[in-house]
Design an enzyme around this catalytic site. Structure first.
Site, PDB file in Angstrom:
ATOM      1  N   TYR A 101       0.849  -1.207   0.000  1.00  0.00           N
ATOM      2  CA  TYR A 101       0.000   0.000   0.000  1.00  0.00           C
ATOM      3  C   TYR A 101       0.882   1.253   0.000  1.00  0.00           C
ATOM      4  O   TYR A 101       0.692   2.161  -0.816  1.00  0.00           O
ATOM      5  CB  TYR A 101      -0.908  -0.027   1.226  1.00  0.00           C
ATOM      6  CG  TYR A 101      -1.713   1.234   1.454  1.00  0.00           C
ATOM      7  CD1 TYR A 101      -2.785   1.570   0.625  1.00  0.00           C
ATOM      8  CD2 TYR A 101      -1.411   2.099   2.515  1.00  0.00           C
ATOM      9  CE1 TYR A 101      -3.528   2.728   0.845  1.00  0.00           C
ATOM     10  CE2 TYR A 101      -2.149   3.244   2.742  1.00  0.00           C
ATOM     11  CZ  TYR A 101      -3.201   3.561   1.909  1.00  0.00           C
ATOM     12  OH  TYR A 101      -3.940   4.706   2.132  1.00  0.00           O
ATOM     13  N   TRP A 139      -4.785   7.707   9.856  1.00  0.00           N
ATOM     14  CA  TRP A 139      -5.767   7.246  10.856  1.00  0.00           C
ATOM     15  C   TRP A 139      -7.128   7.946  10.683  1.00  0.00           C
ATOM     16  O   TRP A 139      -7.694   8.492  11.627  1.00  0.00           O
ATOM     17  CB  TRP A 139      -5.220   7.465  12.270  1.00  0.00           C
ATOM     18  CG  TRP A 139      -4.036   6.645  12.652  1.00  0.00           C
ATOM     19  CD1 TRP A 139      -3.054   6.166  11.832  1.00  0.00           C
ATOM     20  CD2 TRP A 139      -3.678   6.201  13.973  1.00  0.00           C
ATOM     21  NE1 TRP A 139      -2.120   5.452  12.552  1.00  0.00           N
ATOM     22  CE2 TRP A 139      -2.476   5.465  13.862  1.00  0.00           C
ATOM     23  CE3 TRP A 139      -4.258   6.368  15.229  1.00  0.00           C
ATOM     24  CZ2 TRP A 139      -1.851   4.890  14.964  1.00  0.00           C
ATOM     25  CZ3 TRP A 139      -3.618   5.799  16.337  1.00  0.00           C
ATOM     26  CH2 TRP A 139      -2.429   5.071  16.201  1.00  0.00           C
TER      27      TRP A 139
HETATM   28  N1  LIG Z   1      -8.426   5.665   5.726  1.00  0.00           N
HETATM   29  C1  LIG Z   1      -7.291   6.078   6.275  1.00  0.00           C
HETATM   30  O1  LIG Z   1      -7.030   5.836   7.458  1.00  0.00           O
HETATM   31  C2  LIG Z   1      -6.306   6.851   5.439  1.00  0.00           C
HETATM   32  C3  LIG Z   1      -5.103   7.238   6.041  1.00  0.00           C
HETATM   33  C4  LIG Z   1      -4.194   7.972   5.282  1.00  0.00           C
HETATM   34  C5  LIG Z   1      -4.482   8.323   3.971  1.00  0.00           C
HETATM   35  N2  LIG Z   1      -5.645   7.904   3.413  1.00  0.00           N
HETATM   36  C6  LIG Z   1      -5.912   8.285   2.022  1.00  0.00           C
HETATM   37  O2  LIG Z   1      -7.012   9.168   2.031  1.00  0.00           O
HETATM   38  C7  LIG Z   1      -7.740   9.050   0.808  1.00  0.00           C
HETATM   39  C8  LIG Z   1      -9.216   8.852   1.134  1.00  0.00           C
HETATM   40  O3  LIG Z   1      -9.344   7.654   1.887  1.00  0.00           O
HETATM   41  P1  LIG Z   1     -10.726   7.162   2.474  1.00  0.00           P
HETATM   42  O4  LIG Z   1     -10.447   6.599   3.813  1.00  0.00           O
HETATM   43  O5  LIG Z   1     -11.779   8.219   2.301  1.00  0.00           O
HETATM   44  O6  LIG Z   1     -11.016   5.941   1.481  1.00  0.00           O
HETATM   45  P2  LIG Z   1     -12.362   5.147   1.216  1.00  0.00           P
HETATM   46  O7  LIG Z   1     -13.397   5.474   2.249  1.00  0.00           O
HETATM   47  O8  LIG Z   1     -11.957   3.732   0.985  1.00  0.00           O
HETATM   48  O9  LIG Z   1     -12.853   5.786  -0.160  1.00  0.00           O
HETATM   49  C9  LIG Z   1     -12.190   5.570  -1.368  1.00  0.00           C
HETATM   50  C10 LIG Z   1     -13.238   5.559  -2.451  1.00  0.00           C
HETATM   51  O10 LIG Z   1     -12.572   5.397  -3.709  1.00  0.00           O
HETATM   52  C11 LIG Z   1     -13.326   4.457  -4.470  1.00  0.00           C
HETATM   53  N3  LIG Z   1     -12.519   3.850  -5.526  1.00  0.00           N
HETATM   54  C12 LIG Z   1     -11.730   2.759  -5.440  1.00  0.00           C
HETATM   55  N4  LIG Z   1     -11.198   2.488  -6.663  1.00  0.00           N
HETATM   56  C13 LIG Z   1     -11.656   3.445  -7.510  1.00  0.00           C
HETATM   57  C14 LIG Z   1     -11.495   3.688  -8.891  1.00  0.00           C
HETATM   58  N5  LIG Z   1     -10.729   2.892  -9.654  1.00  0.00           N
HETATM   59  N6  LIG Z   1     -12.130   4.750  -9.448  1.00  0.00           N
HETATM   60  C15 LIG Z   1     -12.920   5.535  -8.691  1.00  0.00           C
HETATM   61  N7  LIG Z   1     -13.134   5.362  -7.377  1.00  0.00           N
HETATM   62  C16 LIG Z   1     -12.502   4.309  -6.790  1.00  0.00           C
HETATM   63  C17 LIG Z   1     -13.763   3.453  -3.422  1.00  0.00           C
HETATM   64  O11 LIG Z   1     -14.784   2.618  -3.918  1.00  0.00           O
HETATM   65  P3  LIG Z   1     -14.928   1.133  -3.286  1.00  0.00           P
HETATM   66  O12 LIG Z   1     -15.207   1.297  -1.823  1.00  0.00           O
HETATM   67  O13 LIG Z   1     -16.086   0.568  -4.068  1.00  0.00           O
HETATM   68  O14 LIG Z   1     -13.619   0.452  -3.553  1.00  0.00           O
HETATM   69  C18 LIG Z   1     -14.216   4.383  -2.306  1.00  0.00           C
HETATM   70  O15 LIG Z   1     -15.554   4.831  -2.491  1.00  0.00           O
HETATM   71  C19 LIG Z   1      -7.081   7.897   0.047  1.00  0.00           C
HETATM   72  O16 LIG Z   1      -6.163   8.432  -0.863  1.00  0.00           O
HETATM   73  C20 LIG Z   1      -6.321   7.140   1.128  1.00  0.00           C
HETATM   74  O17 LIG Z   1      -5.209   6.455   0.586  1.00  0.00           O
HETATM   75  C21 LIG Z   1      -6.578   7.181   4.114  1.00  0.00           C
END
Ligand SMILES: NC(=O)c1ccc[n+]([C@@H]2O[C@H](COP(=O)([O-])OP(=O)(O)OC[C@H]3O[C@@H](n4cnc5c(N)ncnc54)[C@H](OP(=O)(O)O)[C@@H]3O)[C@@H](O)[C@H]2O)c1
Length: 284
Positions: free
Chosen positions: A127, A151
């Site tokens: 990742y 987080w």
């Molecule tokens: N969550 C954390 O703790 C965390 C920490 C640090 C950084 N981040 C970063 O913050 C950002 C937002 O994260 P989040 O937690 O909001 O993520 P999330 O809730 O998993 O949302 C990501 C969204 O992107 C969609 N997606 C996946 N593949 C895609 C594609 N090919 N085209 C279009 N949409 C797509 C997902 O759909 P599906 O659910 O159907 O796959 C989901 O709706 C990301 O860049 C993540 O890497 C997250």
């Protein structure tokens, strides 16, 4: 009339928060998720961005299942890195700024003081590697802002707060939670506000954005239990006792001095943010 904001990953926890924050500020914003825009399709990305001529594209879409990335690194790379190059190229065509979201997982977590934006990166998981490639792809946008966060939790997301709450609702009275990983729990609503503030001041490059203060997953769980008034014991365990496919950074604290300089404030303390989230998410 001001050109719109486009948001990818709009059903995700951060995508929702960014759209909500934009609406509160009266900004025109349009979100898309996998059902209407797969960002791995260069053609679909081009068509959407060229037709909408946004001033800003906020990329909240990602392959976020950290453990699954270990066995599906190619698929994760397609979303977390290759697709970011498509977004950058399309942003360059219409003169838009790309805001891309990255992660503490670009660091190895072996540090002992908060990571600054220019500290050496060394991801230890698939990742983290794909997200680092995504940062590099975002840099090919002439105007870009890379926000590293950590987080996360927020409305509509799959996250730690929800997991703890579900266990309590299922009647758990003893929760075993890792106590040797340190970070900053961050509320998507606070991150979304800071993101729009950073855009407003014209920030570019990499900026670390997390709620203020640090804790362990054990400390985080204990505060969730306390705020929910649940009668459950939170037992500290080590990472070694809880083996997972992907290695987690032990020390994931991000230095937010650059953020503070840019927008003139720190984000609220993580405990205050958690209380606000729990209050909002308990509303009928
Ligand atoms: N969550 C954390 O703790 C965390 C920490 C640090 C950084 N981040 C970063 O913050 C950002 C937002 O994260 P989040 O937690 O909001 O993520 P999330 O809730 O998993 O949302 C990501 C969204 O992107 C969609 N997606 C996946 N593949 C895609 C594609 N090919 N085209 C279009 N949409 C797509 C997902 O759909 P599906 O659910 O159907 O796959 C989901 O709706 C990301 O860049 C993540 O890497 C997250």
């Amino acid at each position: 009339m001001q050109r719109p904001i486009l948001v990818t990953g709009s059903y995700g926890q951060l995508g929702r928060a960014v759209l909500a924050a934009a609406e509160i500020r009266g900004l025109e914003a349009e979100g898309r998720d996998l059902d209407t825009l797969d960002i791995t399709s260069r053609q679909a990305v081009d068509e959407w961005i060229v037709a909408a001529r946004p001033r800003l594209v906020v990329n909240c879409a990602a392959f976020t299942a950290v453990d699954d990335c270990e066995t599906a690194e190619g698929s994760a790379r397609a979303v977390n890195a290759d697709a970011v190059a498509h977004l950058s190229a399309a942003c360059n065509v219409v003169g838009a700024t790309l805001v891309h979201i990255s992660t503490d997982y670009v660091f190895d977590g072996a540090g002992s003081r908060p990571y600054r934006e220019d500290d050496p990166v060394a991801p230890t998981s698939a990742y983290g590697r794909t997200k680092l490639l995504g940062e590099q792809a975002a840099r090919s946008a002439h105007r870009h802002l890379v926000i590293r966060t950590a987080w996360l939790y927020g409305r509509g997301g799959r996250h730690f707060v929800g997991a703890i709450r579900r266990q309590l609702e299922d009647g758990a009275t003893r929760l075993r939670v890792v106590a040797d990983q340190i970070g900053s729990p961050t509320y998507c609503d606070d991150l979304a506000e800071a993101l729009l503030d950073l855009v407003e001041v014209g920030a570019s490059g990499v900026v670390h954005v997390v709620n203020d203060g640090t804790t362990s997953w054990h400390g985080f769980a204990s505060e969730i239990v306390r705020l929910l008034g649940a009668d459950a014991e939170v037992i500290p365990v080590t990472t070694a006792e809880f083996p997972r496919p992907a290695r987690r950074p032990a020390y994931s604290v991000l230095d937010t001095a650059r953020l503070t300089t840019l927008i003139g404030r720190r984000l609220p303390p993580w405990g205050d943010a958690l209380a606000r989230y729990l209050e909002a998410s308990c509303e009928p």
